[in-house]
Design a protein around this motif. Structure first.
Motif, PDB file in Angstrom:
ATOM      1  N   THR A   7      51.273  33.018  87.878  1.00 14.20           N
ATOM      2  CA  THR A   7      52.470  34.070  88.008  1.00 14.20           C
ATOM      3  C   THR A   7      52.136  35.716  88.121  1.00 14.20           C
ATOM      4  O   THR A   7      52.953  36.761  88.718  1.00 14.20           O
ATOM      5  CB  THR A   7      53.233  34.076  86.299  1.00 14.20           C
ATOM      6  N   ALA A   8      50.607  35.839  87.869  1.00 11.76           N
ATOM      7  CA  ALA A   8      50.165  37.039  88.448  1.00 11.76           C
ATOM      8  C   ALA A   8      48.563  36.413  88.267  1.00 11.76           C
ATOM      9  O   ALA A   8      48.220  36.056  87.849  1.00 11.76           O
ATOM     10  CB  ALA A   8      50.223  37.511  87.289  1.00 11.76           C
ATOM     11  N   LEU A   9      47.749  37.694  89.389  1.00  9.38           N
ATOM     12  CA  LEU A   9      46.600  37.991  89.355  1.00  9.38           C
ATOM     13  C   LEU A   9      46.164  39.065  88.839  1.00  9.38           C
ATOM     14  O   LEU A   9      46.235  40.047  89.159  1.00  9.38           O
ATOM     15  CB  LEU A   9      46.206  37.307  90.533  1.00  9.38           C
ATOM     16  N   LEU A  33      52.170  32.454  83.797  1.00 11.32           N
ATOM     17  CA  LEU A  33      50.380  31.490  84.313  1.00 11.32           C
ATOM     18  C   LEU A  33      49.409  32.243  85.124  1.00 11.32           C
ATOM     19  O   LEU A  33      50.068  32.644  86.568  1.00 11.32           O
ATOM     20  CB  LEU A  33      51.048  30.422  85.136  1.00 11.32           C
ATOM     21  N   LEU A  34      48.478  32.518  84.621  1.00 11.97           N
ATOM     22  CA  LEU A  34      47.541  33.581  85.181  1.00 11.97           C
ATOM     23  C   LEU A  34      46.578  33.353  85.345  1.00 11.97           C
ATOM     24  O   LEU A  34      46.075  32.225  85.326  1.00 11.97           O
ATOM     25  CB  LEU A  34      47.266  34.378  84.137  1.00 11.97           C
ATOM     26  N   THR A  35      46.081  33.650  86.839  1.00 13.93           N
ATOM     27  CA  THR A  35      44.381  33.397  87.250  1.00 13.93           C
ATOM     28  C   THR A  35      44.141  35.064  87.005  1.00 13.93           C
ATOM     29  O   THR A  35      44.356  36.062  87.344  1.00 13.93           O
ATOM     30  CB  THR A  35      44.403  33.229  88.912  1.00 13.93           C
ATOM     31  N   ARG A  53      53.671  36.598  91.438  1.00 11.23           N
ATOM     32  CA  ARG A  53      54.094  37.645  91.772  1.00 11.23           C
ATOM     33  C   ARG A  53      54.089  39.121  91.658  1.00 11.23           C
ATOM     34  O   ARG A  53      54.918  40.340  91.795  1.00 11.23           O
ATOM     35  CB  ARG A  53      55.653  37.358  90.359  1.00 11.23           C
ATOM     36  N   VAL A  54      52.532  39.033  90.709  1.00 14.05           N
ATOM     37  CA  VAL A  54      52.706  40.527  91.102  1.00 14.05           C
ATOM     38  C   VAL A  54      50.510  40.483  90.564  1.00 14.05           C
ATOM     39  O   VAL A  54      49.921  39.711  90.280  1.00 14.05           O
ATOM     40  CB  VAL A  54      53.093  40.936  89.861  1.00 14.05           C
ATOM     41  N   VAL A  55      50.124  41.256  91.812  1.00 14.97           N
ATOM     42  CA  VAL A  55      48.302  41.599  91.420  1.00 14.97           C
ATOM     43  C   VAL A  55      48.422  41.884  89.839  1.00 14.97           C
ATOM     44  O   VAL A  55      48.551  43.776  90.940  1.00 14.97           O
ATOM     45  CB  VAL A  55      47.882  41.528  92.584  1.00 14.97           C
ATOM     46  N   VAL A  56      47.405  42.349  89.269  1.00 11.96           N
ATOM     47  CA  VAL A  56      46.881  43.584  88.836  1.00 11.96           C
ATOM     48  C   VAL A  56      45.152  43.859  89.008  1.00 11.96           C
ATOM     49  O   VAL A  56      44.857  43.140  88.081  1.00 11.96           O
ATOM     50  CB  VAL A  56      47.756  43.537  86.526  1.00 11.96           C
ATOM     51  N   LEU A  57      45.473  44.674  89.325  1.00  9.71           N
ATOM     52  CA  LEU A  57      43.807  45.050  90.066  1.00  9.71           C
ATOM     53  C   LEU A  57      43.571  46.164  89.495  1.00  9.71           C
ATOM     54  O   LEU A  57      43.896  47.457  89.416  1.00  9.71           O
ATOM     55  CB  LEU A  57      44.320  45.669  91.322  1.00  9.71           C
ATOM     56  N   LEU A 120      55.071  46.072  84.978  1.00  9.81           N
ATOM     57  CA  LEU A 120      55.466  44.659  84.799  1.00  9.81           C
ATOM     58  C   LEU A 120      55.855  44.155  84.971  1.00  9.81           C
ATOM     59  O   LEU A 120      56.947  42.929  85.975  1.00  9.81           O
ATOM     60  CB  LEU A 120      54.014  43.801  84.144  1.00  9.81           C
ATOM     61  N   GLY A 121      57.266  44.287  83.926  1.00  7.95           N
ATOM     62  CA  GLY A 121      58.762  43.650  83.418  1.00  7.95           C
ATOM     63  C   GLY A 121      59.657  43.550  84.441  1.00  7.95           C
ATOM     64  O   GLY A 121      60.066  42.128  84.659  1.00  7.95           O
ATOM     65  N   PRO A 122      59.490  43.688  84.771  1.00  9.34           N
ATOM     66  CA  PRO A 122      60.871  43.550  86.180  1.00  9.34           C
ATOM     67  C   PRO A 122      60.200  43.131  87.336  1.00  9.34           C
ATOM     68  O   PRO A 122      60.767  42.008  87.921  1.00  9.34           O
ATOM     69  CB  PRO A 122      61.133  44.640  86.769  1.00  9.34           C
ATOM     70  N   TRP A 123      58.752  42.646  87.564  1.00 12.16           N
ATOM     71  CA  TRP A 123      58.740  41.871  88.707  1.00 12.16           C
ATOM     72  C   TRP A 123      57.629  40.853  88.090  1.00 12.16           C
ATOM     73  O   TRP A 123      57.598  39.683  88.894  1.00 12.16           O
ATOM     74  CB  TRP A 123      56.871  42.353  89.149  1.00 12.16           C
ATOM     75  N   LEU A 124      58.007  40.451  86.735  1.00 13.69           N
ATOM     76  CA  LEU A 124      57.883  39.069  86.119  1.00 13.69           C
ATOM     77  C   LEU A 124      59.118  38.965  85.619  1.00 13.69           C
ATOM     78  O   LEU A 124      59.010  37.059  85.212  1.00 13.69           O
ATOM     79  CB  LEU A 124      57.213  39.647  84.621  1.00 13.69           C
TER      80      LEU A 124
END
Length: 207
Positions: A7-9, A33-35, A53-57, A120-124
């Motif tokens: 789901t997200a990095l 599911l997180l990486t 779906r999204v990268v949080v950096l 983040l909600g709309p992208w998840l």
């Protein structure tokens, strides 16, 4: 092995700040599911070979070059959604994010959890069942760039043989082995033999 895409990095150093990010994901999106990575050098490969779906950096991640990462995103995955968490006292990040409206967002590291969740909600939200999955970027066939001798050396590196043992096994000089290993590291884009061996196994370059 599951074929479900992560789901997200989350790219952030293993600090209390990252623990807060993970707690937010567990609370708001328990099925996500997180990486995770704290290694800035892994980011380019991760976004090239996997779909998120999204990268949080966290822009405080040591070794991060945000302009270089954005250039790589533009090259291999221009539609990748990215949220950069910034220190309000830094002024370099806004200039880097101006070219991709709708897919690159900036948020203060001091923003309350509700603000990050709203971002983040709309992208998840999972894509509808009838929406075709995004096309995967084809992996470069690096194995075809290795010579037969380099592949022999690579197999022995994976088997954890030292330079002298490889030289004796292949009836070549230690200096030639060192030359092959340098070329393998360069072609594979890795900096250490451990990273080279891990990627060789992961990518199926050796049995």
């Amino acid at each position: 092995m599951s074929s479900v895409s992560p789901t997200a990095l989350v790219a952030a150093a293993p600090t209390i700040f990252r623990q807060g990010l993970l707690a937010l994901f567990r609370q708001r999106w328990p099925q996500a599911l997180l990486t995770l990575t704290a290694d800035a050098t892994q980011l380019a490969d991760l976004i090239t070979y996997r779909i998120f779906r999204v990268v949080v950096l966290d822009d405080a991640l040591p070794g991060l070059s945000l302009p270089n990462l954005l250039a790589r995103l533009q090259q291999v995955r221009p539609g990748q959604r990215l949220v950069v968490l910034t220190n309000p006292r830094r002024t370099t990040t806004p200039n880097c994010l101006g070219g991709w409206p709708g897919t690159r967002l900036q948020l203060s590291r001091q923003a309350p959890p509700a603000a990050l969740a709203a971002t983040l909600g709309p992208w998840l939200v999972p894509a509808p069942d009838n929406e075709p999955p995004p096309a995967r970027t084809r992996r470069p066939d690096l194995a075809s760039s290795f010579s037969a001798r380099e592949l022999e050396v690579l197999r022995l590196v994976v088997d954890d043989l030292c330079n002298e043992e490889i030289a004796a096994r292949l009836y070549i000089s230690v200096r030639t082995v060192e030359s092959h290993r340098r070329m393998l590291l360069q072609k594979a884009g890795t900096r250490t033999l451990v990273g080279l061996a891990a990627r060789a196994v992961r990518e199926g370059w050796v049995a």
